[in-house]
Design a protein around this motif. Structure first.
Motif, PDB file in Angstrom:
ATOM      1  N   TYR A 224       1.048  -1.288  -0.157  1.00 34.53           N
ATOM      2  CA  TYR A 224      -0.074  -0.056  -0.225  1.00 34.53           C
ATOM      3  C   TYR A 224       0.727   1.273   0.127  1.00 34.53           C
ATOM      4  CZ  TYR A 224      -4.527  -2.170   0.908  1.00 34.53           C
ATOM      5  OH  TYR A 224      -5.842  -2.697   0.610  1.00 34.53           O
ATOM      6  N   ASN A 225       2.189   1.106  -0.243  1.00 33.27           N
ATOM      7  CA  ASN A 225       3.036   2.200   0.141  1.00 33.27           C
ATOM      8  C   ASN A 225       2.652   3.378  -1.009  1.00 33.27           C
ATOM      9  OD1 ASN A 225       4.153  -0.347   1.343  1.00 33.27           O
ATOM     10  ND2 ASN A 225       5.939   1.053   1.723  1.00 33.27           N
ATOM     11  N   SER A 226       2.499   2.994  -2.164  1.00 31.48           N
ATOM     12  CA  SER A 226       2.470   4.022  -3.087  1.00 31.48           C
ATOM     13  C   SER A 226       1.047   4.678  -3.024  1.00 31.48           C
ATOM     14  CB  SER A 226       2.314   3.478  -4.342  1.00 31.48           C
ATOM     15  OG  SER A 226       1.399   2.591  -4.720  1.00 31.48           O
ATOM     16  N   TRP A 227       0.026   4.126  -2.620  1.00 33.56           N
ATOM     17  CA  TRP A 227      -1.254   4.584  -2.219  1.00 33.56           C
ATOM     18  C   TRP A 227      -1.527   5.422  -0.960  1.00 33.56           C
ATOM     19  CZ3 TRP A 227      -5.961   2.525   0.431  1.00 33.56           C
ATOM     20  CH2 TRP A 227      -7.112   3.288   0.185  1.00 33.56           C
ATOM     21  N   LEU A 228      -0.860   5.050   0.045  1.00 36.03           N
ATOM     22  CA  LEU A 228      -0.970   5.784   1.463  1.00 36.03           C
ATOM     23  C   LEU A 228       0.346   6.511   1.709  1.00 36.03           C
ATOM     24  CD1 LEU A 228      -2.653   2.682   3.299  1.00 36.03           C
ATOM     25  CD2 LEU A 228      -3.683   4.598   2.189  1.00 36.03           C
ATOM     26  N   GLY A 229       1.243   6.636   0.833  1.00 33.20           N
ATOM     27  CA  GLY A 229       2.119   7.584   1.148  1.00 33.20           C
ATOM     28  C   GLY A 229       1.695   8.949   1.327  1.00 33.20           C
ATOM     29  N   PHE A 291      -7.557  -6.382   8.735  1.00 40.36           N
ATOM     30  CA  PHE A 291      -7.221  -7.628   7.838  1.00 40.36           C
ATOM     31  C   PHE A 291      -6.216  -6.884   6.713  1.00 40.36           C
ATOM     32  CE2 PHE A 291     -10.552 -10.287   9.786  1.00 40.36           C
ATOM     33  CZ  PHE A 291      -9.509 -10.888  10.663  1.00 40.36           C
ATOM     34  N   MET A 292      -6.608  -6.396   5.924  1.00 42.78           N
ATOM     35  CA  MET A 292      -6.209  -5.854   4.779  1.00 42.78           C
ATOM     36  C   MET A 292      -4.636  -5.040   5.140  1.00 42.78           C
ATOM     37  SD  MET A 292      -7.340  -6.769   1.671  1.00 42.78           S
ATOM     38  CE  MET A 292      -6.761  -5.590   0.390  1.00 42.78           C
ATOM     39  N   LEU A 293      -4.703  -4.254   5.916  1.00 44.50           N
ATOM     40  CA  LEU A 293      -3.659  -3.278   6.496  1.00 44.50           C
ATOM     41  C   LEU A 293      -2.492  -4.638   6.910  1.00 44.50           C
ATOM     42  CD1 LEU A 293      -5.234  -0.231   8.125  1.00 44.50           C
ATOM     43  CD2 LEU A 293      -3.916  -0.532   5.884  1.00 44.50           C
ATOM     44  N   LEU A 294      -3.038  -5.594   7.653  1.00 39.17           N
ATOM     45  CA  LEU A 294      -2.180  -6.302   8.322  1.00 39.17           C
ATOM     46  C   LEU A 294      -1.511  -7.061   7.365  1.00 39.17           C
ATOM     47  CD1 LEU A 294      -3.961  -7.482  11.695  1.00 39.17           C
ATOM     48  CD2 LEU A 294      -1.916  -6.229  11.477  1.00 39.17           C
ATOM     49  N   PHE A 295      -2.190  -7.723   6.377  1.00 40.00           N
ATOM     50  CA  PHE A 295      -1.788  -8.719   5.475  1.00 40.00           C
ATOM     51  C   PHE A 295      -1.211  -8.378   3.975  1.00 40.00           C
ATOM     52  CE2 PHE A 295      -4.886 -11.408   7.979  1.00 40.00           C
ATOM     53  CZ  PHE A 295      -4.042 -11.934   8.654  1.00 40.00           C
ATOM     54  N   VAL A 379      -2.109   2.757  10.184  1.00 37.44           N
ATOM     55  CA  VAL A 379      -1.636   3.624   8.739  1.00 37.44           C
ATOM     56  C   VAL A 379      -0.621   4.660   9.087  1.00 37.44           C
ATOM     57  CG1 VAL A 379      -2.560   5.277   7.254  1.00 37.44           C
ATOM     58  CG2 VAL A 379      -3.699   2.999   7.486  1.00 37.44           C
ATOM     59  N   LYS A 380      -0.791   5.544  10.458  1.00 37.39           N
ATOM     60  CA  LYS A 380       0.063   6.328  10.759  1.00 37.39           C
ATOM     61  C   LYS A 380       1.540   5.679  11.159  1.00 37.39           C
ATOM     62  CE  LYS A 380       0.759  10.103  13.882  1.00 37.39           C
ATOM     63  NZ  LYS A 380       0.428  10.786  15.187  1.00 37.39           N
ATOM     64  N   ARG A 381       1.672   4.678  11.615  1.00 33.18           N
ATOM     65  CA  ARG A 381       2.954   3.918  11.903  1.00 33.18           C
ATOM     66  C   ARG A 381       3.658   3.546  10.669  1.00 33.18           C
ATOM     67  NH1 ARG A 381       4.432   2.329  16.942  1.00 33.18           N
ATOM     68  NH2 ARG A 381       6.081   1.297  15.888  1.00 33.18           N
ATOM     69  N   ARG A 382       2.831   3.081   9.552  1.00 34.24           N
ATOM     70  CA  ARG A 382       3.366   2.195   8.712  1.00 34.24           C
ATOM     71  C   ARG A 382       3.471   2.849   7.113  1.00 34.24           C
ATOM     72  NH1 ARG A 382       1.704  -3.853   8.006  1.00 34.24           N
ATOM     73  NH2 ARG A 382       3.454  -3.575   6.384  1.00 34.24           N
ATOM     74  N   PHE A 383       2.415   3.895   7.253  1.00 31.13           N
ATOM     75  CA  PHE A 383       2.717   4.182   5.671  1.00 31.13           C
ATOM     76  C   PHE A 383       2.586   5.993   5.461  1.00 31.13           C
ATOM     77  CE2 PHE A 383      -0.109   0.463   5.671  1.00 31.13           C
ATOM     78  CZ  PHE A 383       0.735  -0.294   4.889  1.00 31.13           C
ATOM     79  N   SER A 384       2.047   6.612   6.536  1.00 29.30           N
ATOM     80  CA  SER A 384       1.965   8.153   6.257  1.00 29.30           C
ATOM     81  C   SER A 384       3.269   8.842   6.388  1.00 29.30           C
ATOM     82  CB  SER A 384       0.989   8.559   7.381  1.00 29.30           C
ATOM     83  OG  SER A 384      -0.385   8.078   7.353  1.00 29.30           O
ATOM     84  N   LEU A 385       3.432   9.946   5.471  1.00 26.56           N
ATOM     85  CA  LEU A 385       4.414  10.603   5.324  1.00 26.56           C
ATOM     86  C   LEU A 385       3.918  12.140   5.225  1.00 26.56           C
ATOM     87  CD1 LEU A 385       6.863   8.757   2.816  1.00 26.56           C
ATOM     88  CD2 LEU A 385       7.092   8.910   5.187  1.00 26.56           C
ATOM     89  N   LEU A 387       3.453  15.531   3.365  1.00 25.89           N
ATOM     90  CA  LEU A 387       2.918  15.733   2.149  1.00 25.89           C
ATOM     91  C   LEU A 387       4.054  16.075   1.328  1.00 25.89           C
ATOM     92  CD1 LEU A 387       0.424  16.156   0.529  1.00 25.89           C
ATOM     93  CD2 LEU A 387       0.312  18.660   1.113  1.00 25.89           C
ATOM     94  N   ASN A 388       5.100  16.664   1.735  1.00 24.57           N
ATOM     95  CA  ASN A 388       6.303  16.860   0.793  1.00 24.57           C
ATOM     96  C   ASN A 388       7.321  15.721   0.740  1.00 24.57           C
ATOM     97  OD1 ASN A 388       5.113  19.426   0.186  1.00 24.57           O
ATOM     98  ND2 ASN A 388       6.085  20.298   2.011  1.00 24.57           N
ATOM     99  N   ALA A 389       7.087  14.805   1.452  1.00 29.15           N
ATOM    100  CA  ALA A 389       7.883  13.790   1.652  1.00 29.15           C
ATOM    101  C   ALA A 389       7.914  12.810   0.490  1.00 29.15           C
ATOM    102  CB  ALA A 389       8.188  12.814   2.824  1.00 29.15           C
ATOM    103  N   GLU A 390       9.053  12.073   0.382  1.00 30.24           N
ATOM    104  CA  GLU A 390       8.861  10.981  -0.986  1.00 30.24           C
ATOM    105  C   GLU A 390       8.224   9.814  -0.475  1.00 30.24           C
ATOM    106  OE1 GLU A 390      11.886   8.357  -3.698  1.00 30.24           O
ATOM    107  OE2 GLU A 390      12.665   9.463  -1.968  1.00 30.24           O
ATOM    108  N   PRO A 391       7.285   9.164  -1.129  1.00 31.50           N
ATOM    109  CA  PRO A 391       6.820   8.010  -0.597  1.00 31.50           C
ATOM    110  C   PRO A 391       7.702   6.773  -0.341  1.00 31.50           C
ATOM    111  CG  PRO A 391       5.522   9.025  -2.741  1.00 31.50           C
ATOM    112  CD  PRO A 391       6.831   9.687  -2.379  1.00 31.50           C
ATOM    113  N   LEU A 392       7.494   6.043   0.374  1.00 29.41           N
ATOM    114  CA  LEU A 392       8.121   4.869   0.580  1.00 29.41           C
ATOM    115  C   LEU A 392       8.268   3.870  -0.700  1.00 29.41           C
ATOM    116  CD1 LEU A 392       7.052   3.884   4.221  1.00 29.41           C
ATOM    117  CD2 LEU A 392       9.204   5.076   3.483  1.00 29.41           C
ATOM    118  N   ALA A 393       9.505   3.147  -0.839  1.00 29.76           N
ATOM    119  CA  ALA A 393       9.632   2.447  -2.204  1.00 29.76           C
ATOM    120  C   ALA A 393       8.983   1.047  -1.733  1.00 29.76           C
ATOM    121  CB  ALA A 393      11.028   2.438  -2.597  1.00 29.76           C
TER     122      ALA A 393
END
Length: 393
Positions: A224-229, A291-295, A379-385, A387-393
């Motif tokens: 989900y990195n690109s969507w939830l970045g 479940f979706m965020l976990l798996f 979500v906050k722990r794993r994905f959020s960055l 707004l001006n930061a680069e999404p996780l690869a």
């Protein structure tokens, strides 16, 4: 060097993305439009007869007397039974094993003689209690037929003794008369009993599938990195809001079918029922989201969500009393949102319960829905960055 930041999307733009997803995914569109309606009507049509009538029973008459024939007429007079006369017990048992008949009744030899000698004869009846509803219907119909038949014999005996009027003979034969009335579903409508629970159970399956499919559409390379970045909470909230609203409309349509089109009683508050329905959707969506965020895998999320919600109908307490379930089953049913909703639906539709009586179910569903906060934390722990930061690869 970091890539240029992506401009934040407005709520209208996020809603437009969900609309485009719905129009693009025909399977998702089917689940939210025509397919549930077809299934709802199909389930209703299967049970639309409402009442069980003319269940075939094999009767072996070994007495061949006037009384035994009269007893068979009492069986046949019951709207629930249809007598099939069989010459011998072996053939009747064979018919029962092949499910050609639902029960077997053996009228013993010497029935009339024992009745005249005031020696109560035993009429044996066998049925398959594996089919509990069918078995209870047959048991009740046979007991009613035997009760009526016994009362008539007693009345005939009293009258034949002389110096007795009909009313006195009836009072002596049946000293206590029952008046047992069903307060709810008074005509024992099988469709109302089973369909009003089966349809919400199926509707919960739809909520699970639609939510996981909608969330799964955003997976890229099982991540989900690109969507939830960026704008993670906004994107998830808008997606669940968009599809939750459609599912809520679907639930309203379902209740309209049950309580208006099918004309089943609705004695309570529509506001409480619709609020419970909304909370049920939010609670189920929260489970799917976690479940979706976990798996981050649709198959595994569907498997776990399906395993959790699959026994919904059995745990609703409609076909089996909750108080007689083991502790583990009672614990499990508390984890399924639809079991709380169905209690709310029954209390509103049948009892017209006050809002204070609906608070326990509403509170549990609200507690489930608050699990969204847990998902937000994930979500906050794993994905959020930022707004001006680069999404996780």
């Amino acid at each position: 060097m970091r890539p240029a930041s992506t401009q934040a999307l407005s709520v209208q733009q996020l809603l437009a993305q969900q609309w485009q997803l719905l129009c693009r995914d025909r399977w998702l569109l089917s689940l939210l439009t025509w397919l549930p309606m077809v299934v709802f009507l199909l389930v209703w049509w299967i049970f639309s007869a409402g009442l069980t009538r003319e269940l075939p029973i094999a009767v072996v008459d070994l007495d061949h007397s006037q009384i035994s024939r009269t007893l068979q007429q009492h069986y046949d007079a019951s709207p629930s039974l249809k007598v099939i006369s069989v010459t011998n017990e072996i053939t009747a048992r064979s018919m029962l094993r092949r499910a050609d008949v639902s029960a077997l009744v053996i009228i013993p030899e010497g029935l009339e003689k024992q009745v005249k000698l005031a020696r109560p004869p035993k009429v044996a009846a066998y049925y398959n209690s594996q089919f509990m509803v069918l078995g209870k219907q047959i048991n009740s119909a046979l007991q009613q037929a035997h009760g009526t038949f016994n009362a008539k014999i007693e009345v005939a005996k009293k009258l034949s003794a002389g110096n007795t009027q009909m009313l006195q003979a009836m009072s002596a034969a049946v000293p206590i008369r029952n008046q047992i009335s069903a307060l709810y579903n008074g005509n024992s409508n099988y469709a109302q009993f089973i369909v009003s629970a089966a349809l919400p159970a199926f509707w919960q399956v739809l909520i699970v599938v639609v939510t996981i499919f909608a969330l799964g559409a955003e997976l890229k390379d099982q991540r989900y990195n690109s969507w939830l970045g960026q704008q993670a909470l906004s994107k998830i909230s808008v997606k669940l809001l968009f599809f939750g609203a459609l599912l809520w409309l679907q639930g309203i349509l379902l209740c309209t079918l049950m309580f208006h089109v099918f004309d089943w009683p609705m004695r309570g508050s529509w506001s409480i029922l619709l609020l419970g329905m909304l909370l049920c959707i939010m609670a189920t969506q929260t489970i799917c989201l976690v479940f979706m965020l976990l798996f981050q895998d649709m198959s595994r999320a569907l498997s776990f969500a399906g395993a959790l919600t699959a026994p919904s109908f059995a745990f609703m307490g409609i076909s089996f009393p909750v108080t007689d379930m083991p502790q583990f089953a009672q614990f499990w049913r508390q984890l399924i949102p639809i079991t709380q909703y169905i209690e709310l639906q029954v209390s509103q539709a049948n009892y017209g319960a006050h809002v204070s009586q609906a608070l326990p179910q509403l509170s549990i569903l609200l507690l489930f829905s608050s699990g969204f906060l847990l998902a937000a934390y994930l979500v906050k722990r794993r994905f959020s960055l930022p707004l001006n930061a680069e999404p996780l690869a």
